[in-house]
Design an enzyme around this catalytic site. Structure first.
Site, PDB file in Angstrom:
ATOM      1  N   ARG A 226     -25.388  13.944 -21.385  1.00 31.27           N
ATOM      2  CA  ARG A 226     -25.212  13.925 -20.317  1.00 31.27           C
ATOM      3  C   ARG A 226     -25.447  15.495 -20.230  1.00 31.27           C
ATOM      4  NH1 ARG A 226     -20.367   9.979 -20.848  1.00 31.27           N
ATOM      5  NH2 ARG A 226     -20.492   9.308 -19.180  1.00 31.27           N
TER       6      ARG A 226
ATOM      7  N   ASP B 189     -21.635   0.310 -17.095  1.00 31.30           N
ATOM      8  CA  ASP B 189     -20.295   0.479 -18.003  1.00 31.30           C
ATOM      9  C   ASP B 189     -19.289  -1.550 -18.567  1.00 31.30           C
ATOM     10  OD1 ASP B 189     -18.532   2.766 -16.155  1.00 31.30           O
ATOM     11  OD2 ASP B 189     -19.594   3.162 -17.306  1.00 31.30           O
TER      12      ASP B 189
ATOM     13  N   LYS C  92      -9.985   3.794 -13.019  1.00 33.05           N
ATOM     14  CA  LYS C  92      -9.577   4.751 -13.983  1.00 33.05           C
ATOM     15  C   LYS C  92     -11.546   5.543 -13.256  1.00 33.05           C
ATOM     16  CE  LYS C  92     -12.923   5.451 -17.724  1.00 33.05           C
ATOM     17  NZ  LYS C  92     -13.666   6.192 -17.370  1.00 33.05           N
ATOM     18  N   ASN C  93     -12.516   5.329 -12.868  1.00 32.51           N
ATOM     19  CA  ASN C  93     -13.271   6.099 -12.135  1.00 32.51           C
ATOM     20  C   ASN C  93     -13.218   6.406 -10.744  1.00 32.51           C
ATOM     21  OD1 ASN C  93     -14.235   5.692 -14.666  1.00 32.51           O
ATOM     22  ND2 ASN C  93     -15.864   4.468 -14.491  1.00 32.51           N
TER      23      ASN C  93
ATOM     24  N   ARG D 294      -8.154   4.652 -23.120  1.00 34.82           N
ATOM     25  CA  ARG D 294      -8.321   5.941 -22.154  1.00 34.82           C
ATOM     26  C   ARG D 294      -8.936   5.456 -21.092  1.00 34.82           C
ATOM     27  NH1 ARG D 294     -13.932   8.177 -22.756  1.00 34.82           N
ATOM     28  NH2 ARG D 294     -13.219   8.995 -21.024  1.00 34.82           N
TER      29      ARG D 294
ATOM     30  N   CYS E 164     -17.866  10.307 -23.513  1.00 36.22           N
ATOM     31  CA  CYS E 164     -18.647   8.882 -24.608  1.00 36.22           C
ATOM     32  C   CYS E 164     -19.706   9.423 -24.918  1.00 36.22           C
ATOM     33  CB  CYS E 164     -18.471   8.175 -23.829  1.00 36.22           C
ATOM     34  SG  CYS E 164     -17.322   7.108 -23.469  1.00 36.22           S
TER      35      CYS E 164
END
Ligand code: EPZ
Length: 429
Positions: free
Chosen positions: A122, A305, A22-23, A397, A117
């Site tokens: 952030r 994560d 995903k990232n 997601r 999130c």
């Protein structure tokens, strides 16, 4: 809204093919706008964040052809907008990568201030500091970040904080800047290397990705490219930790073991059996897991994560474990619901003390964010009885066909609709 109804207690058994990262995918897709030619990206995970990113590209005028669930063909030649649609962008934090890619292509970009999130503050100060160093002016108006630059000129940029996002954004902008850019104190994650390989395939000149210093010689000539996304090390680590936590035995297929060394080491430290092959890793849980200290750090350290699933594993290890979250200020959203399931956890600032060894019991809980949601799902599989986990959209997601993969490993999971009210009050039928 939707929920998972999970019946524990199950030991996960079998093998699972890990999807694309995903990232990495959410950085590669915006990077495609640097060229007018066609790029082909394969092994994309079929997850909400990727679908949102593709919708943003379509909204910007990029011609898209889906090639099955996991591949896409993009032709940005018809790109016309510098401001992606607010409704799409606010759904995911990584949409701020359009700051770097649109700035590189048009010399300007207008992107809403990112959401994302709830992991604590952030900020994007390092991104803006880097863009300013390349000669871009930024302003914040009506919730939008506006960037403009007559000409991007290469510079030496030292990041005060190791940031994946800032490293990605500055690679994108510097790829099209005039002259050489040197980025120092950069993120070294495999996703950064994957992006550098993709940009170089498109004609960029990027060296040093994966080390502390990245050198970029800018160009204005970008071609098409064909790229396969690297495997998702966070998905793989989630399944590895779940195997040990449920005392099962799981093989994760299509992985790059080098990307998972911190997880392999931690699993062995708590007593799980880990067998590493060139493209697969087998994890077998044991009855008497040992407590451990788990500290998160930027790559190659233990990834933040995987801290939530890592904490769930430690609730099964008899004795006192200590988790220290060094990357984010507020990444303990999973703790309250784990305590509702019977875990003994005490959070003090960035540290969580886990008195492990008590078995968990099913309860109605809610996924607060992507990785906390994954952690609660693992806890529900380990727990005696039925759990209901609502707000499962958070998990959709970032995990491709998560319940399908878990069911194949023996978990009892059903997806069902739930009203917002039920979710917030924890009422269940
Ligand atoms: C990326 O987020 C990942 N997201 C996150 O994964 C991951 O948790 C995080 O990196 C850390 O590994 C994507 O790759 C899309 P950072 P990012 O910038 O880039 C501070 C998931 O679950 N910082 O590396 O937003 C920041 O506050 C998601 O897949 C600044 O101070 O993270 C944090 O404390 C969640 N100023 C630290 O750096 C800045 O300008 C690391 O953040 C930027 C960041």
């Amino acid at each position: 809204m939707e929920k998972f109804i999970i019946k524990g207690k199950t030991a996960l058994q079998g093998s699972v093919r890990i999807s694309g990262s995903k990232n990495s995918a959410v950085a590669l897709l915006p990077a495609s706008v640097l060229t007018d030619s066609t790029v082909h990206i394969e092994n994309l995970p079929d997850i909400t964040d990727v679908r949102t990113m593709i919708s943003i590209l379509e909204d910007l005028g990029v011609k898209i052809r889906r090639r099955g669930r996991n591949a896409v063909e993009l032709t940005p030649g018809s790109l016309s907008k510098i401001a992606p649609s607010y409704d799409l962008v606010k759904k995911m934090r990584a949409s701020y990568y359009f700051m770097g890619s649109l700035l590189a292509r048009f010399g300007k970009a207008e992107v809403p201030i990112p959401g994302g999130c709830d992991l604590g503050p952030r900020p994007i100060d390092q991104h803006l500091k880097g863009f300013a160093a390349l000669g871009a002016k930024s302003s914040i108006e009506h919730g939008m970040i506006k960037l403009i630059s007559e000409k991007l000129v290469g510079a030496r940029i030292y990041f005060d904080v190791v940031s994946i996002g800032a490293t990605v954004n500055l690679m994108l902008a510097a790829a099209a800047a005039e002259g050489r850019t040197v980025l120092e104190n950069v993120a070294k994650e495999p996703e950064i290397v994957d992006l550098a390989n993709f940009l170089n395939a498109m004609g960029a000149s990027i060296r040093g990705a994966g080390t502390d210093v990245i050198r970029i010689d800018g160009t204005n000539k970008f071609s098409g490219a064909r790229h396969t996304v690297i495997p998702d090390r966070i998905e793989a680590g989630t399944f590895m930790l779940a195997a040990a936590a449920t005392r099962g035995s799981v093989v994760v297929d299509d992985v790059i073991p080098k990307h998972l060394e911190a997880i392999t080491a931690k699993l062995r430290e708590v007593g799980a059996i880990v067998e590493v092959e060139p493209e697969t890793i087998k994890v077998t849980g044991v009855a008497n897991l040992k407590p451990s200290d788990l500290k998160t750090f930027p790559y190659p350290g233990f990834p933040t994560d995987l801290q939530p699933p890592g904490m769930v594993l430690l609730t099964a290890a008899k004795g006192l474990s200590v988790v220290t979250e060094n990357v984010f200020d507020g990444r303990y959203n999973h703790v309250d619901d784990l305590k509702r399931m019977g875990a003994h956890i005490k959070v003090e600032g960035r540290t969580a003390l886990i008195e492990g060894g008590n078995s968990l019991s099913g309860a109605p809980v809610s996924a607060p964010d992507l990785r906390s949601g994954a952690a609660l799902i693992i806890a529900a599989i380990m727990a005696e009885g039925v759990s209901e986990i609502c707000a499962i959209e958070h998990v959709d997601r970032g995990y491709d066909r998560f319940e399908e993969k878990l069911i194949k490993l023996g978990a009892s999971i059903k997806r069902a609709k739930v009203t917002e009210l039920d979710c917030s009050t924890g009422n269940t039928e």
